[in-house]
Design a protein around this motif. Structure first.
Motif, PDB file in Angstrom:
ATOM      1  N   TYR A 108      -5.459   8.025   3.054  1.00 39.46           N
ATOM      2  CA  TYR A 108      -6.833   7.730   3.436  1.00 39.46           C
ATOM      3  C   TYR A 108      -7.064   6.226   3.519  1.00 39.46           C
ATOM      4  N   ARG A 109      -8.184   5.889   4.156  1.00 38.55           N
ATOM      5  CA  ARG A 109      -8.654   4.505   4.202  1.00 38.55           C
ATOM      6  C   ARG A 109     -10.165   4.521   4.026  1.00 38.55           C
ATOM      7  N   LYS A 110     -10.664   3.618   3.202  1.00 43.51           N
ATOM      8  CA  LYS A 110     -12.117   3.501   3.037  1.00 43.51           C
ATOM      9  C   LYS A 110     -12.475   2.070   2.662  1.00 43.51           C
ATOM     10  N   GLY A 155       0.733   6.414   3.350  1.00 47.45           N
ATOM     11  CA  GLY A 155       1.906   7.239   3.098  1.00 47.45           C
ATOM     12  C   GLY A 155       1.528   8.682   2.914  1.00 47.45           C
ATOM     13  N   GLY A 156       2.520   9.521   2.509  1.00 52.99           N
ATOM     14  CA  GLY A 156       2.310  10.941   2.296  1.00 52.99           C
ATOM     15  C   GLY A 156       3.011  11.402   1.030  1.00 52.99           C
ATOM     16  N   THR A 157       2.972  12.703   0.771  1.00 46.14           N
ATOM     17  CA  THR A 157       3.523  13.226  -0.483  1.00 46.14           C
ATOM     18  C   THR A 157       5.031  13.058  -0.568  1.00 46.14           C
ATOM     19  N   GLU A 158       5.771  13.180   0.522  1.00 44.84           N
ATOM     20  CA  GLU A 158       7.219  13.081   0.488  1.00 44.84           C
ATOM     21  C   GLU A 158       7.690  11.639   0.368  1.00 44.84           C
ATOM     22  N   MET A 159       7.028  10.713   1.042  1.00 43.74           N
ATOM     23  CA  MET A 159       7.463   9.328   1.053  1.00 43.74           C
ATOM     24  C   MET A 159       6.752   8.478   0.005  1.00 43.74           C
ATOM     25  N   GLY A 160       5.887   9.119  -0.761  1.00 44.46           N
ATOM     26  CA  GLY A 160       5.162   8.362  -1.759  1.00 44.46           C
ATOM     27  C   GLY A 160       3.940   7.687  -1.156  1.00 44.46           C
ATOM     28  N   VAL A 161       3.102   7.155  -2.012  1.00 51.01           N
ATOM     29  CA  VAL A 161       1.861   6.539  -1.589  1.00 51.01           C
ATOM     30  C   VAL A 161       1.818   5.102  -2.097  1.00 51.01           C
ATOM     31  N   THR A 162       1.498   4.207  -1.183  1.00 47.54           N
ATOM     32  CA  THR A 162       1.278   2.811  -1.551  1.00 47.54           C
ATOM     33  C   THR A 162      -0.203   2.520  -1.424  1.00 47.54           C
ATOM     34  N   ASN A 218       3.090 -10.088   0.689  1.00 50.03           N
ATOM     35  CA  ASN A 218       4.440 -10.414   1.165  1.00 50.03           C
ATOM     36  C   ASN A 218       4.469 -10.719   2.653  1.00 50.03           C
ATOM     37  N   ASP A 219       3.294 -10.853   3.251  1.00 52.61           N
ATOM     38  CA  ASP A 219       3.142 -11.173   4.665  1.00 52.61           C
ATOM     39  C   ASP A 219       3.640 -10.053   5.573  1.00 52.61           C
ATOM     40  N   ASN A 220       3.619  -8.823   5.057  1.00 55.17           N
ATOM     41  CA  ASN A 220       3.933  -7.674   5.898  1.00 55.17           C
ATOM     42  C   ASN A 220       2.675  -7.223   6.620  1.00 55.17           C
ATOM     43  N   MET A 221       2.852  -6.815   7.867  1.00 53.54           N
ATOM     44  CA  MET A 221       1.730  -6.380   8.691  1.00 53.54           C
ATOM     45  C   MET A 221       1.502  -4.883   8.481  1.00 53.54           C
ATOM     46  N   ILE A 222       0.304  -4.513   8.037  1.00 56.01           N
ATOM     47  CA  ILE A 222      -0.077  -3.116   7.874  1.00 56.01           C
ATOM     48  C   ILE A 222      -1.115  -2.783   8.937  1.00 56.01           C
ATOM     49  N   GLY A 223      -0.808  -1.767   9.752  1.00 57.18           N
ATOM     50  CA  GLY A 223      -1.736  -1.350  10.784  1.00 57.18           C
ATOM     51  C   GLY A 223      -1.496  -2.009  12.123  1.00 57.18           C
TER      52      GLY A 223
END
Length: 254
Positions: A108-110, A155-162, A218-223
Protein backbone atom coordinates in the motif's frame (compact mmCIF):
# COMPACT_ATOMS: atom_id res chain seq x y z
CA UNK A 1 -5.09 32.67 -21.41
CA UNK A 2 -3.04 33.84 -24.42
CA UNK A 3 -6.05 33.61 -26.74
CA UNK A 4 -8.24 35.57 -24.33
CA UNK A 5 -5.66 38.31 -24.06
CA UNK A 6 -5.25 38.43 -27.84
CA UNK A 7 -8.95 38.94 -28.55
CA UNK A 8 -9.52 41.32 -25.64
CA UNK A 9 -9.47 44.63 -27.62
CA UNK A 10 -11.62 43.21 -30.44
CA UNK A 11 -14.15 41.74 -28.02
CA UNK A 12 -14.40 45.02 -26.13
CA UNK A 13 -15.48 46.87 -29.29
CA UNK A 14 -18.17 44.29 -29.96
CA UNK A 15 -19.40 44.54 -26.38
CA UNK A 16 -20.13 48.26 -26.57
CA UNK A 17 -21.49 48.04 -30.12
CA UNK A 18 -24.06 45.44 -29.07
CA UNK A 19 -24.84 47.19 -25.74
CA UNK A 20 -24.75 43.99 -23.71
CA UNK A 21 -26.15 44.36 -20.21
CA UNK A 22 -24.12 41.67 -18.48
CA UNK A 23 -20.42 42.35 -18.57
CA UNK A 24 -18.59 39.68 -16.66
CA UNK A 25 -18.24 39.85 -12.95
CA UNK A 26 -18.70 43.54 -12.20
CA UNK A 27 -20.56 46.19 -14.18
CA UNK A 28 -21.57 47.65 -17.53
CA UNK A 29 -18.53 49.79 -18.35
CA UNK A 30 -14.77 49.58 -18.76
CA UNK A 31 -14.21 53.29 -18.06
CA UNK A 32 -12.83 52.65 -14.58
CA UNK A 33 -10.87 50.01 -12.69
CA UNK A 34 -12.79 47.48 -10.69
CA UNK A 35 -11.64 45.30 -7.81
CA UNK A 36 -12.92 42.56 -5.54
CA UNK A 37 -11.79 40.33 -2.73
CA UNK A 38 -13.30 36.92 -2.09
CA UNK A 39 -13.07 34.00 0.29
CA UNK A 40 -13.66 30.40 -0.74
CA UNK A 41 -14.19 27.22 1.24
CA UNK A 42 -14.80 23.74 -0.05
CA UNK A 43 -13.97 20.06 -0.27
CA UNK A 44 -11.45 18.30 -2.47
CA UNK A 45 -10.61 14.84 -3.78
CA UNK A 46 -7.03 13.73 -4.42
CA UNK A 47 -5.96 11.64 -7.41
CA UNK A 48 -2.49 10.45 -8.41
CA UNK A 49 0.08 7.72 -7.77
CA UNK A 50 -1.40 6.80 -4.39
CA UNK A 51 -4.80 6.22 -6.01
CA UNK A 52 -3.82 2.73 -7.23
CA UNK A 53 -3.80 1.75 -10.08
CA UNK A 54 -3.40 5.36 -11.15
CA UNK A 55 -6.78 6.30 -12.57
CA UNK A 56 -9.14 8.43 -10.51
CA UNK A 57 -12.35 6.62 -9.48
CA UNK A 58 -11.39 3.36 -11.26
CA UNK A 59 -11.86 1.50 -7.98
CA UNK A 60 -14.80 3.65 -6.97
CA UNK A 61 -15.04 6.51 -4.51
CA UNK A 62 -12.36 6.43 -1.78
CA UNK A 63 -13.44 8.35 1.30
CA UNK A 64 -9.84 8.58 2.54
CA UNK A 65 -8.95 10.70 -0.50
CA UNK A 66 -11.30 13.47 0.63
CA UNK A 67 -9.74 16.71 1.84
CA UNK A 68 -10.61 20.35 2.49
CA UNK A 69 -9.29 23.74 1.48
CA UNK A 70 -9.80 27.50 1.81
CA UNK A 71 -8.78 30.33 -0.50
CA UNK A 72 -8.55 34.10 -0.46
CA UNK A 73 -8.46 35.95 -3.79
CA UNK A 74 -8.02 39.40 -5.24
CA UNK A 75 -9.93 40.10 -8.48
CA UNK A 76 -8.89 42.93 -10.77
CA UNK A 77 -10.18 44.39 -14.01
CA UNK A 78 -7.91 47.21 -15.30
CA UNK A 79 -9.38 50.37 -16.73
CA UNK A 80 -10.13 49.88 -20.43
CA UNK A 81 -10.19 46.10 -20.09
CA UNK A 82 -12.82 43.93 -21.76
CA UNK A 83 -15.77 43.88 -19.30
CA UNK A 84 -16.12 40.13 -19.81
CA UNK A 85 -12.59 39.34 -18.59
CA UNK A 86 -10.71 39.92 -15.36
CA UNK A 87 -7.68 38.65 -13.43
CA UNK A 88 -7.77 36.65 -10.22
CA UNK A 89 -4.78 36.15 -7.89
CA UNK A 90 -5.26 33.57 -5.15
CA UNK A 91 -3.67 31.91 -2.16
CA UNK A 92 -4.99 28.49 -1.16
CA UNK A 93 -4.33 26.44 1.99
CA UNK A 94 -5.70 23.06 2.95
CA UNK A 95 -5.16 19.39 3.42
CA UNK A 96 -4.36 16.74 0.84
CA UNK A 97 -4.38 13.02 1.45
CA UNK A 98 -4.49 9.69 -0.32
CA UNK A 99 -4.72 6.12 0.96
CA UNK A 100 -5.09 2.85 -0.96
CA UNK A 101 -4.51 0.55 2.04
CA UNK A 102 -8.08 -0.79 1.87
CA UNK A 103 -7.45 -1.95 -1.70
CA UNK A 104 -3.85 -3.09 -1.18
CA UNK A 105 -3.48 -4.04 2.52
CA UNK A 106 0.13 -5.27 2.09
CA UNK A 107 1.56 -3.35 -0.86
CA UNK A 108 0.00 0.00 0.00
CA UNK A 109 0.82 3.69 -0.21
CA UNK A 110 -0.69 6.49 1.84
CA UNK A 111 0.10 10.07 2.75
CA UNK A 112 -1.39 13.20 4.25
CA UNK A 113 -0.06 16.71 3.80
CA UNK A 114 -0.54 20.39 4.48
CA UNK A 115 -0.83 22.17 1.19
CA UNK A 116 -0.29 25.73 0.01
CA UNK A 117 -0.97 27.02 -3.50
CA UNK A 118 -0.47 30.35 -5.31
CA UNK A 119 -2.24 30.85 -8.64
CA UNK A 120 -3.01 33.51 -11.22
CA UNK A 121 -6.00 32.89 -13.50
CA UNK A 122 -8.16 34.72 -16.01
CA UNK A 123 -11.91 34.61 -15.47
CA UNK A 124 -14.13 34.82 -18.54
CA UNK A 125 -17.86 35.62 -18.40
CA UNK A 126 -19.45 34.75 -21.77
CA UNK A 127 -23.10 35.52 -20.93
CA UNK A 128 -24.97 38.32 -22.74
CA UNK A 129 -27.59 38.73 -20.04
CA UNK A 130 -27.64 37.83 -16.38
CA UNK A 131 -29.43 40.12 -13.98
CA UNK A 132 -29.10 37.65 -11.12
CA UNK A 133 -25.48 36.74 -11.69
CA UNK A 134 -23.26 35.09 -14.22
CA UNK A 135 -21.68 31.85 -15.41
CA UNK A 136 -17.92 31.97 -15.84
CA UNK A 137 -14.91 29.90 -16.84
CA UNK A 138 -11.38 30.35 -15.60
CA UNK A 139 -7.90 29.02 -16.27
CA UNK A 140 -4.37 29.79 -15.25
CA UNK A 141 -1.20 28.50 -13.62
CA UNK A 142 0.52 28.43 -10.28
CA UNK A 143 2.74 26.51 -7.89
CA UNK A 144 1.90 24.29 -4.92
CA UNK A 145 3.90 23.36 -1.83
CA UNK A 146 3.13 20.12 0.00
CA UNK A 147 4.57 19.17 3.40
CA UNK A 148 3.60 15.54 3.81
CA UNK A 149 3.82 12.50 6.05
CA UNK A 150 4.08 9.31 4.04
CA UNK A 151 3.83 5.58 4.69
CA UNK A 152 4.72 3.33 1.75
CA UNK A 153 4.81 -0.48 2.01
CA UNK A 154 6.52 -1.82 -1.10
CA UNK A 155 6.51 -5.52 -1.99
CA UNK A 156 4.37 -8.61 -1.37
CA UNK A 157 4.15 -11.61 0.96
CA UNK A 158 6.65 -13.77 -0.96
CA UNK A 159 9.32 -11.11 -1.52
CA UNK A 160 8.89 -9.43 1.82
CA UNK A 161 7.82 -5.89 2.55
CA UNK A 162 9.98 -2.80 2.72
CA UNK A 163 8.42 0.09 4.58
CA UNK A 164 9.28 3.72 3.98
CA UNK A 165 7.94 6.22 6.48
CA UNK A 166 8.76 9.83 7.15
CA UNK A 167 8.01 13.33 5.99
CA UNK A 168 9.26 15.56 3.22
CA UNK A 169 8.57 18.81 1.40
CA UNK A 170 7.61 18.92 -2.27
CA UNK A 171 6.96 21.67 -4.81
CA UNK A 172 5.16 21.32 -8.12
CA UNK A 173 3.97 23.65 -10.92
CA UNK A 174 0.34 23.21 -11.88
CA UNK A 175 -2.55 24.46 -13.97
CA UNK A 176 -5.86 25.48 -12.42
CA UNK A 177 -9.03 25.13 -14.52
CA UNK A 178 -12.65 25.45 -13.53
CA UNK A 179 -16.11 26.95 -13.82
CA UNK A 180 -18.60 28.65 -11.56
CA UNK A 181 -21.74 30.72 -11.21
CA UNK A 182 -22.17 33.97 -9.28
CA UNK A 183 -25.43 35.25 -7.83
CA UNK A 184 -25.61 39.01 -7.48
CA UNK A 185 -26.48 40.33 -4.00
CA UNK A 186 -26.74 44.10 -4.40
CA UNK A 187 -24.05 46.28 -5.95
CA UNK A 188 -21.14 44.97 -3.91
CA UNK A 189 -21.64 41.34 -2.97
CA UNK A 190 -21.64 38.12 -4.99
CA UNK A 191 -22.29 34.58 -3.77
CA UNK A 192 -21.11 31.79 -6.02
CA UNK A 193 -20.51 28.09 -6.40
CA UNK A 194 -17.34 26.87 -8.06
CA UNK A 195 -15.75 23.59 -9.19
CA UNK A 196 -12.20 23.17 -10.44
CA UNK A 197 -9.26 20.87 -11.08
CA UNK A 198 -5.72 21.46 -9.86
CA UNK A 199 -3.45 19.48 -12.19
CA UNK A 200 0.27 19.05 -11.53
CA UNK A 201 2.55 19.32 -14.55
CA UNK A 202 5.50 17.27 -13.26
CA UNK A 203 5.80 14.03 -11.27
CA UNK A 204 9.41 13.32 -10.30
CA UNK A 205 11.16 13.10 -6.89
CA UNK A 206 10.63 16.28 -4.80
CA UNK A 207 8.50 17.78 -7.63
CA UNK A 208 5.11 16.21 -6.94
CA UNK A 209 2.20 16.44 -4.52
CA UNK A 210 2.16 13.03 -2.82
CA UNK A 211 5.84 12.22 -2.22
CA UNK A 212 5.88 9.50 -4.88
CA UNK A 213 8.16 8.75 -6.69
CA UNK A 214 11.08 9.39 -4.32
CA UNK A 215 14.73 8.58 -3.67
CA UNK A 216 15.82 6.55 -0.64
CA UNK A 217 18.69 7.43 1.65
CA UNK A 218 20.84 5.17 -0.57
CA UNK A 219 19.82 7.25 -3.59
CA UNK A 220 17.73 4.44 -5.03
CA UNK A 221 14.78 5.51 -7.16
CA UNK A 222 11.41 4.19 -5.93
CA UNK A 223 8.50 4.58 -8.32
CA UNK A 224 10.40 5.23 -11.54
CA UNK A 225 7.51 3.57 -13.41
CA UNK A 226 5.17 6.35 -12.25
CA UNK A 227 3.37 7.94 -15.20
CA UNK A 228 0.33 9.39 -13.44
CA UNK A 229 0.43 13.12 -12.71
CA UNK A 230 -0.96 14.20 -9.34
CA UNK A 231 -3.79 16.60 -8.67
CA UNK A 232 -7.07 17.18 -6.91
CA UNK A 233 -10.63 18.19 -7.70
CA UNK A 234 -12.35 20.80 -5.57
CA UNK A 235 -15.83 22.26 -5.19
CA UNK A 236 -17.12 24.92 -2.83
CA UNK A 237 -18.72 28.29 -2.16
CA UNK A 238 -17.23 31.73 -2.79
CA UNK A 239 -18.30 35.00 -1.15
CA UNK A 240 -17.11 38.20 -2.84
CA UNK A 241 -17.05 41.91 -2.13
CA UNK A 242 -16.40 44.26 -5.10
CA UNK A 243 -15.75 47.98 -5.49
CA UNK A 244 -14.67 50.57 -8.03
CA UNK A 245 -11.43 52.54 -7.74
CA UNK A 246 -13.04 55.59 -9.35
CA UNK A 247 -16.47 56.35 -10.78
CA UNK A 248 -16.76 58.54 -13.86
CA UNK A 249 -20.33 57.78 -14.78
CA UNK A 250 -23.59 56.83 -13.14
CA UNK A 251 -23.70 53.13 -12.34
CA UNK A 252 -26.25 51.07 -14.15
CA UNK A 253 -27.85 48.49 -11.88
CA UNK A 254 -28.28 45.85 -14.59
Amino acid sequence: MVLLLAVQPISANKVFKNKMNHKGLYSHSNIYEEHAISVYGGLGYYYGDIDHPGIAFKDGWIDKNMCWGAQISYHWRPQGWNPHINWRFSGYVGQLRGDNSDLRPINYRKFDSWLGELTAVIEYYPARKGKMGGFYLFGGAGVAYSYLNYDFNMGGTEMGVTQYKGNRSCFVPLVHLGLGYNIRMGNHFRLGIEASAHQALVDIPTINLDGYPFRTDNDNMIGKQSKWLDGWFSAGIRLMYRWESMKLCRRCND
